[in-house]
Design a protein around this motif. Structure first.
Motif, mmCIF file in Angstrom:
data_model
loop_
_atom_site.group_PDB
_atom_site.id
_atom_site.type_symbol
_atom_site.label_atom_id
_atom_site.label_comp_id
_atom_site.label_asym_id
_atom_site.label_seq_id
_atom_site.Cartn_x
_atom_site.Cartn_y
_atom_site.Cartn_z
ATOM 1 N N ALA A 1 -99.102 44.468 15.862
ATOM 2 C CA ALA A 1 -99.404 44.606 17.290
ATOM 3 C C ALA A 1 -98.142 44.434 18.139
ATOM 4 N N GLY A 2 -97.027 44.934 17.635
ATOM 5 C CA GLY A 2 -95.769 44.883 18.374
ATOM 6 C C GLY A 2 -94.995 43.586 18.261
ATOM 7 N N ASP A 3 -95.541 42.588 17.572
ATOM 8 C CA ASP A 3 -94.876 41.294 17.421
ATOM 9 C C ASP A 3 -94.334 41.128 16.008
ATOM 10 N N VAL A 4 -93.135 40.555 15.911
ATOM 11 C CA VAL A 4 -92.580 40.221 14.598
ATOM 12 C C VAL A 4 -93.254 38.935 14.144
ATOM 13 N N ILE A 5 -93.873 38.970 12.966
ATOM 14 C CA ILE A 5 -94.608 37.794 12.501
ATOM 15 C C ILE A 5 -94.133 37.280 11.148
ATOM 16 N N GLY A 6 -93.146 37.961 10.556
ATOM 17 C CA GLY A 6 -92.654 37.511 9.264
ATOM 18 C C GLY A 6 -91.783 38.570 8.623
ATOM 19 N N ALA A 7 -91.646 38.479 7.300
ATOM 20 C CA ALA A 7 -90.820 39.435 6.564
ATOM 21 C C ALA A 7 -91.261 39.499 5.109
ATOM 22 N N VAL A 8 -90.891 40.591 4.468
ATOM 23 C CA VAL A 8 -91.066 40.767 3.029
ATOM 24 C C VAL A 8 -89.675 40.994 2.457
ATOM 25 N N ALA A 9 -89.367 40.334 1.343
ATOM 26 C CA ALA A 9 -88.040 40.488 0.742
ATOM 27 C C ALA A 9 -88.142 40.573 -0.773
ATOM 28 N N LEU A 10 -87.212 41.309 -1.358
ATOM 29 C CA LEU A 10 -87.025 41.344 -2.803
ATOM 30 C C LEU A 10 -85.770 40.550 -3.102
ATOM 31 N N ILE A 11 -85.843 39.691 -4.119
ATOM 32 C CA ILE A 11 -84.730 38.825 -4.481
ATOM 33 C C ILE A 11 -84.187 39.230 -5.841
ATOM 34 N N ASP A 12 -82.864 39.217 -5.961
ATOM 35 C CA ASP A 12 -82.220 39.493 -7.245
ATOM 36 C C ASP A 12 -82.244 38.209 -8.078
ATOM 37 N N GLN A 13 -82.862 38.262 -9.236
ATOM 38 C CA GLN A 13 -82.985 37.095 -10.111
ATOM 39 C C GLN A 13 -81.875 37.008 -11.160
ATOM 40 N N ASN A 14 -81.293 38.159 -11.529
ATOM 41 C CA ASN A 14 -80.372 38.155 -12.666
ATOM 42 C C ASN A 14 -78.895 38.103 -12.277
ATOM 43 N N GLY A 15 -78.579 38.051 -10.985
ATOM 44 C CA GLY A 15 -77.192 37.942 -10.555
ATOM 45 C C GLY A 15 -76.414 39.237 -10.574
ATOM 46 N N LYS A 16 -77.101 40.354 -10.779
ATOM 47 C CA LYS A 16 -76.436 41.661 -10.794
ATOM 48 C C LYS A 16 -77.194 42.629 -9.885
ATOM 49 N N PRO A 17 -77.116 42.397 -8.570
ATOM 50 C CA PRO A 17 -77.868 43.274 -7.663
ATOM 51 C C PRO A 17 -77.339 44.701 -7.681
ATOM 52 N N GLU A 18 -78.256 45.636 -7.579
ATOM 53 C CA GLU A 18 -77.923 47.056 -7.539
ATOM 54 C C GLU A 18 -78.570 47.669 -6.302
ATOM 55 N N PRO A 19 -77.844 48.496 -5.563
ATOM 56 C CA PRO A 19 -78.436 49.179 -4.417
ATOM 57 C C PRO A 19 -79.577 50.087 -4.880
ATOM 58 N N ASP A 20 -80.652 50.120 -4.146
ATOM 59 C CA ASP A 20 -81.786 50.941 -4.545
ATOM 60 C C ASP A 20 -82.646 51.247 -3.327
ATOM 61 N N GLU A 21 -82.601 52.483 -2.874
ATOM 62 C CA GLU A 21 -83.345 52.918 -1.692
ATOM 63 C C GLU A 21 -84.859 52.889 -1.941
ATOM 64 N N LYS A 22 -85.289 53.098 -3.191
ATOM 65 C CA LYS A 22 -86.722 53.068 -3.516
ATOM 66 C C LYS A 22 -87.298 51.673 -3.295
ATOM 67 N N LYS A 23 -86.511 50.648 -3.641
ATOM 68 C CA LYS A 23 -86.981 49.273 -3.450
ATOM 69 C C LYS A 23 -87.139 48.962 -1.966
ATOM 70 N N LEU A 24 -86.245 49.505 -1.143
ATOM 71 C CA LEU A 24 -86.376 49.328 0.304
ATOM 72 C C LEU A 24 -87.660 49.986 0.797
ATOM 73 N N MET A 25 -87.953 51.180 0.307
ATOM 74 C CA MET A 25 -89.165 51.888 0.733
ATOM 75 C C MET A 25 -90.423 51.131 0.310
ATOM 76 N N LEU A 26 -90.433 50.585 -0.894
ATOM 77 C CA LEU A 26 -91.590 49.807 -1.346
ATOM 78 C C LEU A 26 -91.740 48.519 -0.522
ATOM 79 N N THR A 27 -90.623 47.896 -0.191
ATOM 80 C CA THR A 27 -90.657 46.685 0.625
ATOM 81 C C THR A 27 -91.174 47.016 2.020
#
Length: 180
Positions: free
Chosen positions: A141-167
């Protein structure tokens, strides 16, 4: 409950001022909803209202689906702390405060996706050095109420546009659930 030693009077319109130091400590911002509780002992208690927290199993289910689809830890935040975790030990993340960096990101209504060139990256949880792969604000309803995030668990983050779309999809879904 802990006494603060601060006493305030109610004005002729029934208002009371919450002192700045308490608002800052409790992260209460202008416009934040507060839920009012009363007891038979005459106590009146104000508690920050979290629409994301009120979804009960909806936040957990969204985090679980996101974690399964991406293979990463998925977190759902309200404006202050983690409310749902999937794909990681809940004890490590549950009830942890979101970082000032994530807080600023969602206030600006911006999304984040990990890029190799952006160092050191976004660390969404205060005091935890696990970088985000993606983070998206939940808007209802136009208000920011929180966030969704994906966290890298293995210490080797990789850029991934699909993960952004799913998030993004998970954040939009939760925003719509709160509106209904």
């Amino acid at each position: 409950m802990k006494a603060t030693g601060i006493v305030r009077r109610i004005d002729d319109l029934g208002r009371i001022v919450i002192p700045k130091e308490i608002r800052r400590t409790m992260r209460i911002r202008e416009g934040d909803p507060l839920e009012i509780y009363t007891s038979n002992d005459g106590e009146v208690v104000f508690r920050k209202f979290s629409p994301v927290g009120e979804l009960d199993g909806g936040t957990s289910q969204a985090a679980e689906v996101l974690a399964k689809l991406t293979g990463n830890a998925a977190l759902v935040f309200d404006r202050d702390h983690v409310v749902a975790v999937s794909g990681a030990r809940k004890s490590e993340y549950a009830e942890r405060r979101l970082s000032p960096a994530l807080e600023e990101l969602i206030e600006q209504r911006r999304s984040y996706v990990f890029e190799r060139s952006s160092s050191p990256g976004l660390f969404p949880i205060e005091g935890l050095d696990k970088p985000a792969l993606a983070a998206v604000p939940i808007i209802s309803a136009g208000d920011v109420i929180g966030a969704v995030a994906l966290i890298d668990q293995n210490g080797k983050p990789e850029p991934d546009e699909k993960k952004l779309m799913l998030t993004r999809a998970a954040a939009m879904f939760l925003g719509k659930q709160i509106e209904n």
